[in-house]
Design a protein around this motif. Structure first.
Motif, short mmCIF file in Angstrom:
data_model
loop_
_atom_site.label_atom_id
_atom_site.label_comp_id
_atom_site.label_asym_id
_atom_site.label_seq_id
_atom_site.Cartn_x
_atom_site.Cartn_y
_atom_site.Cartn_z
N ALA A 127 0.86 -1.18 0.00
CA ALA A 127 0.00 0.00 0.00
C ALA A 127 0.89 1.23 0.00
O ALA A 127 1.84 1.32 0.79
N CYS A 128 0.60 2.17 -0.88
CA CYS A 128 1.49 3.33 -1.02
C CYS A 128 0.68 4.56 -1.37
O CYS A 128 -0.18 4.53 -2.25
N ALA A 132 6.19 8.77 -5.75
CA ALA A 132 7.65 8.73 -5.86
C ALA A 132 8.20 7.44 -5.27
O ALA A 132 9.15 6.85 -5.80
N LEU A 133 7.61 6.99 -4.18
CA LEU A 133 8.05 5.73 -3.58
C LEU A 133 7.64 4.55 -4.44
O LEU A 133 8.41 3.58 -4.58
N ALA A 134 6.45 4.58 -5.01
CA ALA A 134 6.02 3.52 -5.91
C ALA A 134 6.95 3.46 -7.12
O ALA A 134 7.35 2.37 -7.56
N VAL A 186 -3.15 4.24 -2.10
CA VAL A 186 -4.03 4.58 -0.98
C VAL A 186 -3.79 6.04 -0.59
O VAL A 186 -2.84 6.67 -1.03
N ALA A 187 -4.66 6.56 0.27
CA ALA A 187 -4.48 7.90 0.82
C ALA A 187 -3.60 7.82 2.06
O ALA A 187 -3.45 6.76 2.67
N THR A 201 -9.52 -3.70 3.93
CA THR A 201 -9.63 -2.85 2.75
C THR A 201 -8.79 -3.39 1.60
O THR A 201 -9.25 -3.47 0.46
N LEU A 202 -7.56 -3.79 1.90
CA LEU A 202 -6.68 -4.31 0.86
C LEU A 202 -7.16 -5.66 0.35
O LEU A 202 -7.07 -5.95 -0.86
N ASP A 203 -7.68 -6.47 1.23
CA ASP A 203 -8.23 -7.77 0.84
C ASP A 203 -9.36 -7.58 -0.17
O ASP A 203 -9.39 -8.25 -1.22
N ALA A 204 -10.28 -6.68 0.12
CA ALA A 204 -11.40 -6.42 -0.78
C ALA A 204 -10.92 -5.84 -2.11
O ALA A 204 -11.43 -6.20 -3.18
#
Length: 254
Positions: A127-128, A132-134, A186-187, A201-204
């Motif tokens: 989750a990012c 820039a990090l991604a 993500v925010a 949230t990530l699972d869904a």
């Protein structure tokens, strides 16, 4: 490792997603112990998932789950962590099973199922909230990702183990361990939520993407030398990150 390393599970941050499940056992659980926890979800036919003796299967692993809701579970570390992931990310695991079912009609194994298997075995959900990090992850700019932005981990980026093989390797980690990432934008507020909510949230999200056939090939899952994540290896000094045999630069393509 044959003993139940409760202290290791509690200390290593890589086990954070499945720790609440592992804490329910005092020794390596067999299929009966997993079954006693109850069903983690239902399969796409509405059948409650259950953990069963592998010798009782009448079809191959994925088909048995899809048709009967029966998950073959051996008494070993690999299947232990697989069962823990079923309890932690049930929607994504059911979606992966449905994907395998959709793509086995012709009998051929292509890039979609290869990608699904890679993610199932050695996937990391990253989750990012910082592009820039991604970009640094995708571009193998490990110095930027792990050193320059060391403090961003847990605030603008985090990696959660999904692949059960990753968990098995973390029992006795060694340089070279690399996972395959599913990047999820993500925010910033995502990281202030409790872990259980972030996981749900990530699972869904991952389940929705799999159902929409967004996973098409292994190259969609960039590699991550995950022992570089802050806190995932005992000594993370300049010499550690300078090891180009582990933190490999991105290959230049013609």
């Amino acid at each position: 490792m044959t003993t139940w390393p409760a202290a290791h599970f509690a200390q290593h941050p890589g086990y954070a997603p499945i720790r609440p499940v592992l804490e329910r056992f005092a020794s390596l659980p067999d299929w009966q112990a997993w079954q006693a926890l109850g069903s983690p979800a239902s399969n796409r036919l509405g059948l409650p998932l259950q953990f069963v003796d592998p010798d009782s299967l009448t079809q191959y692993y994925e088909a048995e789950i899809h048709a009967l809701g029966r998950i073959a579970t051996r008494h070993n570390w690999h299947d232990c962590f697989n069962a823990a992931v079923w309890h932690t990310f049930p929607q994504a695991k059911v979606a992966l099973n449905a994907l395998h079912h959709r793509h086995t009609a012709d009998g051929a194994r292509g890039p979609v199922r290869d990608a699904a298997t890679l993610f199932d075995e050695c996937g990391l959900i990253v989750a990012c909230s910082d592009t820039a990090l991604a970009d640094a992850l995708i571009g193998h700019d490990w110095a930027t990702l792990f050193q320059t932005h060391h403090d961003a981990w847990g605030k603008r980026i985090e990696a959660l183990c999904f692949g059960h093989a990753n968990y098995e390797y973390l029992l006795d980690p060694f340089r070279g361990l690399t996972g395959k990432c599913w990047l999820v934008p993500v925010a910033d507020t995502h990281f202030s939520r409790p872990l259980v909510e972030r996981i749900a949230t990530l699972d869904a999200h991952i389940a929705f993407e799999i159902d929409a056939d967004r996973l098409q090939r292994p190259k969609q899952l960039p590699p991550l030398p995950f022992l570089g994540i802050p806190g995932w290896w005992p000594v993370q000094d300049d010499a550690f990150y300078a090891d180009a045999s582990y933190f490999r630069p991105k290959r230049m393509t013609a």
